[in-house]
Scaffold this motif. Structure first.
Motif, PDB file in Angstrom:
ATOM      1  N   ALA A  84      37.069  34.572 -40.181  1.00 38.12           N
ATOM      2  CA  ALA A  84      37.555  35.660 -39.952  1.00 38.12           C
ATOM      3  C   ALA A  84      36.620  36.431 -40.392  1.00 38.12           C
ATOM      4  O   ALA A  84      37.096  37.678 -39.831  1.00 38.12           O
ATOM      5  CB  ALA A  84      39.146  35.544 -40.040  1.00 38.12           C
ATOM      6  N   ALA A  85      36.354  36.459 -41.781  1.00 40.41           N
ATOM      7  CA  ALA A  85      36.061  37.533 -42.904  1.00 40.41           C
ATOM      8  C   ALA A  85      34.073  38.253 -42.631  1.00 40.41           C
ATOM      9  O   ALA A  85      34.320  39.106 -42.346  1.00 40.41           O
ATOM     10  CB  ALA A  85      35.863  37.648 -44.067  1.00 40.41           C
ATOM     11  N   LEU A  86      33.950  37.046 -42.065  1.00 36.16           N
ATOM     12  CA  LEU A  86      32.972  37.727 -41.413  1.00 36.16           C
ATOM     13  C   LEU A  86      32.342  37.120 -40.153  1.00 36.16           C
ATOM     14  O   LEU A  86      31.485  36.659 -39.826  1.00 36.16           O
ATOM     15  CB  LEU A  86      31.442  36.293 -41.836  1.00 36.16           C
ATOM     16  CG  LEU A  86      31.757  36.407 -44.110  1.00 36.16           C
ATOM     17  CD1 LEU A  86      31.310  34.734 -44.539  1.00 36.16           C
ATOM     18  CD2 LEU A  86      31.127  37.669 -44.206  1.00 36.16           C
ATOM     19  N   LEU A  87      32.829  37.832 -38.813  1.00 29.82           N
ATOM     20  CA  LEU A  87      32.197  37.644 -38.156  1.00 29.82           C
ATOM     21  C   LEU A  87      31.652  38.330 -37.147  1.00 29.82           C
ATOM     22  O   LEU A  87      31.036  39.648 -38.007  1.00 29.82           O
ATOM     23  CB  LEU A  87      33.985  38.246 -36.688  1.00 29.82           C
ATOM     24  CG  LEU A  87      34.994  37.874 -36.989  1.00 29.82           C
ATOM     25  CD1 LEU A  87      35.908  38.836 -36.464  1.00 29.82           C
ATOM     26  CD2 LEU A  87      35.026  36.323 -36.506  1.00 29.82           C
ATOM     27  N   ALA A  88      30.371  37.381 -36.287  1.00 28.43           N
ATOM     28  CA  ALA A  88      29.484  37.250 -36.380  1.00 28.43           C
ATOM     29  C   ALA A  88      28.873  38.266 -35.247  1.00 28.43           C
ATOM     30  O   ALA A  88      28.491  37.510 -33.846  1.00 28.43           O
ATOM     31  CB  ALA A  88      28.930  36.072 -36.822  1.00 28.43           C
ATOM     32  N   PHE A  89      30.088  39.130 -34.468  1.00 25.50           N
ATOM     33  CA  PHE A  89      29.641  39.721 -32.646  1.00 25.50           C
ATOM     34  C   PHE A  89      29.543  41.055 -33.046  1.00 25.50           C
ATOM     35  O   PHE A  89      30.012  41.584 -34.003  1.00 25.50           O
ATOM     36  CB  PHE A  89      31.074  39.053 -32.069  1.00 25.50           C
ATOM     37  CG  PHE A  89      31.672  37.426 -32.372  1.00 25.50           C
ATOM     38  CD1 PHE A  89      30.715  36.769 -31.239  1.00 25.50           C
ATOM     39  CD2 PHE A  89      32.256  37.557 -33.134  1.00 25.50           C
ATOM     40  CE1 PHE A  89      31.089  35.515 -31.195  1.00 25.50           C
ATOM     41  CE2 PHE A  89      32.803  35.765 -33.049  1.00 25.50           C
ATOM     42  CZ  PHE A  89      32.038  34.997 -32.705  1.00 25.50           C
ATOM     43  N   GLU A  90      29.168  41.322 -32.082  1.00 24.63           N
ATOM     44  CA  GLU A  90      28.983  42.899 -32.000  1.00 24.63           C
ATOM     45  C   GLU A  90      28.843  43.520 -30.492  1.00 24.63           C
ATOM     46  O   GLU A  90      28.287  43.657 -29.850  1.00 24.63           O
ATOM     47  CB  GLU A  90      27.464  43.390 -32.179  1.00 24.63           C
ATOM     48  CG  GLU A  90      26.316  45.267 -32.038  1.00 24.63           C
ATOM     49  CD  GLU A  90      27.370  45.282 -33.832  1.00 24.63           C
ATOM     50  OE1 GLU A  90      27.686  46.477 -33.894  1.00 24.63           O
ATOM     51  OE2 GLU A  90      27.221  44.503 -34.539  1.00 24.63           O
ATOM     52  N   ALA A  91      30.323  44.231 -30.361  1.00 20.78           N
ATOM     53  CA  ALA A  91      30.973  44.690 -28.805  1.00 20.78           C
ATOM     54  C   ALA A  91      29.839  44.159 -28.049  1.00 20.78           C
ATOM     55  O   ALA A  91      29.575  44.003 -26.504  1.00 20.78           O
ATOM     56  CB  ALA A  91      29.489  46.539 -28.770  1.00 20.78           C
ATOM     57  N   GLU A  92      31.273  42.471 -27.768  1.00 15.57           N
ATOM     58  CA  GLU A  92      31.354  41.567 -26.632  1.00 15.57           C
ATOM     59  C   GLU A  92      32.517  41.605 -26.643  1.00 15.57           C
ATOM     60  O   GLU A  92      32.560  40.467 -25.173  1.00 15.57           O
ATOM     61  CB  GLU A  92      30.360  40.745 -27.760  1.00 15.57           C
ATOM     62  CG  GLU A  92      29.579  40.322 -28.259  1.00 15.57           C
ATOM     63  CD  GLU A  92      28.516  38.782 -28.976  1.00 15.57           C
ATOM     64  OE1 GLU A  92      29.353  37.637 -28.338  1.00 15.57           O
ATOM     65  OE2 GLU A  92      27.779  38.889 -29.830  1.00 15.57           O
ATOM     66  N   PHE A  93      33.632  41.991 -26.999  1.00 12.25           N
ATOM     67  CA  PHE A  93      34.753  41.571 -26.660  1.00 12.25           C
ATOM     68  C   PHE A  93      35.518  42.734 -25.833  1.00 12.25           C
ATOM     69  O   PHE A  93      35.917  43.722 -26.276  1.00 12.25           O
ATOM     70  CB  PHE A  93      35.592  40.646 -27.376  1.00 12.25           C
ATOM     71  CG  PHE A  93      35.089  40.124 -27.895  1.00 12.25           C
ATOM     72  CD1 PHE A  93      34.894  38.168 -27.190  1.00 12.25           C
ATOM     73  CD2 PHE A  93      34.077  38.968 -29.040  1.00 12.25           C
ATOM     74  CE1 PHE A  93      34.255  37.407 -27.755  1.00 12.25           C
ATOM     75  CE2 PHE A  93      33.628  38.234 -29.533  1.00 12.25           C
ATOM     76  CZ  PHE A  93      33.659  37.193 -28.444  1.00 12.25           C
ATOM     77  N   ASP A  94      36.393  42.759 -25.081  1.00 11.34           N
ATOM     78  CA  ASP A  94      37.410  43.179 -24.341  1.00 11.34           C
ATOM     79  C   ASP A  94      38.725  43.281 -25.355  1.00 11.34           C
ATOM     80  O   ASP A  94      38.965  44.342 -25.442  1.00 11.34           O
ATOM     81  CB  ASP A  94      37.821  42.760 -22.635  1.00 11.34           C
ATOM     82  CG  ASP A  94      36.181  43.686 -22.546  1.00 11.34           C
ATOM     83  OD1 ASP A  94      36.022  44.437 -22.170  1.00 11.34           O
ATOM     84  OD2 ASP A  94      36.304  41.825 -21.153  1.00 11.34           O
ATOM     85  N   ALA A  95      39.057  42.074 -25.616  1.00 10.88           N
ATOM     86  CA  ALA A  95      40.397  41.791 -26.665  1.00 10.88           C
ATOM     87  C   ALA A  95      39.740  40.862 -27.522  1.00 10.88           C
ATOM     88  O   ALA A  95      38.923  40.481 -28.017  1.00 10.88           O
ATOM     89  CB  ALA A  95      41.264  41.845 -25.785  1.00 10.88           C
ATOM     90  N   VAL A  96      40.690  41.348 -28.844  1.00  6.57           N
ATOM     91  CA  VAL A  96      40.876  40.118 -29.855  1.00  6.57           C
ATOM     92  C   VAL A  96      42.129  40.427 -29.657  1.00  6.57           C
ATOM     93  O   VAL A  96      42.718  40.915 -30.706  1.00  6.57           O
ATOM     94  CB  VAL A  96      39.605  40.839 -31.087  1.00  6.57           C
ATOM     95  CG1 VAL A  96      40.537  39.534 -32.382  1.00  6.57           C
ATOM     96  CG2 VAL A  96      38.421  40.866 -30.922  1.00  6.57           C
ATOM     97  N   PHE A  97      42.742  38.565 -30.196  1.00  7.94           N
ATOM     98  CA  PHE A  97      44.019  38.098 -29.804  1.00  7.94           C
ATOM     99  C   PHE A  97      43.896  37.227 -31.191  1.00  7.94           C
ATOM    100  O   PHE A  97      43.196  36.697 -31.805  1.00  7.94           O
ATOM    101  CB  PHE A  97      43.254  37.570 -28.742  1.00  7.94           C
ATOM    102  CG  PHE A  97      45.261  36.705 -28.778  1.00  7.94           C
ATOM    103  CD1 PHE A  97      46.575  36.795 -28.628  1.00  7.94           C
ATOM    104  CD2 PHE A  97      45.843  35.162 -29.360  1.00  7.94           C
ATOM    105  CE1 PHE A  97      48.047  36.777 -28.658  1.00  7.94           C
ATOM    106  CE2 PHE A  97      46.644  34.749 -29.265  1.00  7.94           C
ATOM    107  CZ  PHE A  97      47.554  34.737 -29.005  1.00  7.94           C
ATOM    108  N   SER A  98      44.888  37.216 -31.909  1.00  9.14           N
ATOM    109  CA  SER A  98      45.226  36.295 -33.332  1.00  9.14           C
ATOM    110  C   SER A  98      46.397  36.145 -33.778  1.00  9.14           C
ATOM    111  O   SER A  98      47.285  37.021 -33.584  1.00  9.14           O
ATOM    112  CB  SER A  98      44.981  36.719 -34.616  1.00  9.14           C
ATOM    113  OG  SER A  98      44.723  36.119 -35.595  1.00  9.14           O
ATOM    114  N   ASN A  99      47.020  34.917 -34.012  1.00  9.52           N
ATOM    115  CA  ASN A  99      47.820  34.268 -34.251  1.00  9.52           C
ATOM    116  C   ASN A  99      48.288  33.651 -35.333  1.00  9.52           C
ATOM    117  O   ASN A  99      47.786  32.772 -35.180  1.00  9.52           O
ATOM    118  CB  ASN A  99      48.650  33.808 -32.603  1.00  9.52           C
ATOM    119  CG  ASN A  99      50.025  32.952 -33.119  1.00  9.52           C
ATOM    120  OD1 ASN A  99      51.133  34.047 -33.035  1.00  9.52           O
ATOM    121  ND2 ASN A  99      50.883  31.809 -32.761  1.00  9.52           N
TER     122      ASN A  99
END
Length: 256
Positions: A84-99
């Motif tokens: 989670a501290a090394l996310l490898a994405f760049e402007a790909e998502f409309d939303a990030v969800f975490s529970n």
């Protein structure tokens, strides 16, 4: 989501199956819309991830546990092994969800920065995790048990339980606008008792002790907690306090 904490999908379902059930409130706060691309940060066994898929979203799940990733993939989810501290994405998502995940990651600022990179402009970050005061009785009991054996809990505690002001400040520093953030006390019945809960979630604490001392330390923890978290019929309730938030990145295309 630490190297010391291991996860077993079947044990998690038995001892903590309430986690995705109680997570539906934060899923409602996300309000996923058909056609959105959503990242489930810490997807676990995919129980809530599947509900986002069923809402008509394109969903990617990430988790630090290979076993949990395998369980999610078994449900047909696009799940990937990732810190989670090394996310490898760049402007790909409309939303990030975490529970029920972010309290496991010590570098909260790295997580938030990675989420900001992963979101499109105007994207939203919605989540819930342990907040200030979460499992206070358990943490106090663990501190006492470890101290009796010469271990400082601060050296082994993997949990991050911030106040709303603390986490709001971190989000705003990363460029988010915070729509809502609050602590929610949520006493939670434990289906397999405190013993099952400790076996699932407290591994890093007991791992600091020699193997031959761990059972006695766990039993002592249970004895310390029994008077406050166990009723006269033997039913255990965890003293959960959750931090729930919704934030979004500014949309640079919006008129000023």
């Amino acid at each position: 989501m630490t190297s010391e904490q291991s996860w077993n999908a079947k044990a998690y379902q038995a001892n903590a199956g309430f986690v995705p059930v109680l997570g539906r409130a934060v899923l409602a706060l996300l309000a996923p819309r058909p056609g959105e691309c959503v990242l489930d940060l810490g997807c676990g066994d995919g129980a809530l991830t599947q509900e986002i898929v069923e809402a008509g979203c394109e969903v990617v799940g990430v988790d630090h546990s290979q076993e949990m990733v395998a369980a999610s993939r078994g449900c047909g989810i696009d799940a990937r092994l990732m810190d989670a501290a090394l996310l490898a994405f760049e402007a790909e998502f409309d939303a990030v969800f975490s529970n029920a995940v972010l309290h496991w990651v010590g570098d909260a600022d790295a997580v938030i920065a990675g989420v900001a990179r992963a979101l499109k402009r105007g994207g939203r970050f919605v989540g819930e995790f342990g907040g200030h005061g979460n499992m206070a009785a358990v943490v106090t009991a663990l501190a006492a048990v470890l101290a009796r054996r010469g271990v400082d809990i601060a050296a082994v505690n993997p949990w991050f339980y911030p106040t709303p002001d603390d986490y709001r400040g971190r989000l705003e520093t990363a460029g988010f606008s915070v729509d809502s953030i609050e602590l929610i006390p949520r006493p939670t019945p434990l289906p397999t008792g405190m013993k099952g809960w400790l076996g699932t979630f407290a591994g890093p604490f007991y791992a600091a002790l020699p193997e031959g001392e761990r059972r006695a330390a766990r039993d002592e923890t249970l004895d310390l907690l029994r008077h406050s978290l166990c009723d006269s019929e033997g039913n255990w309730t965890a003293d959960y306090v959750r931090l729930r938030f919704a934030a979004r990145l500014p949309d640079r295309r919006a008129p000023r």
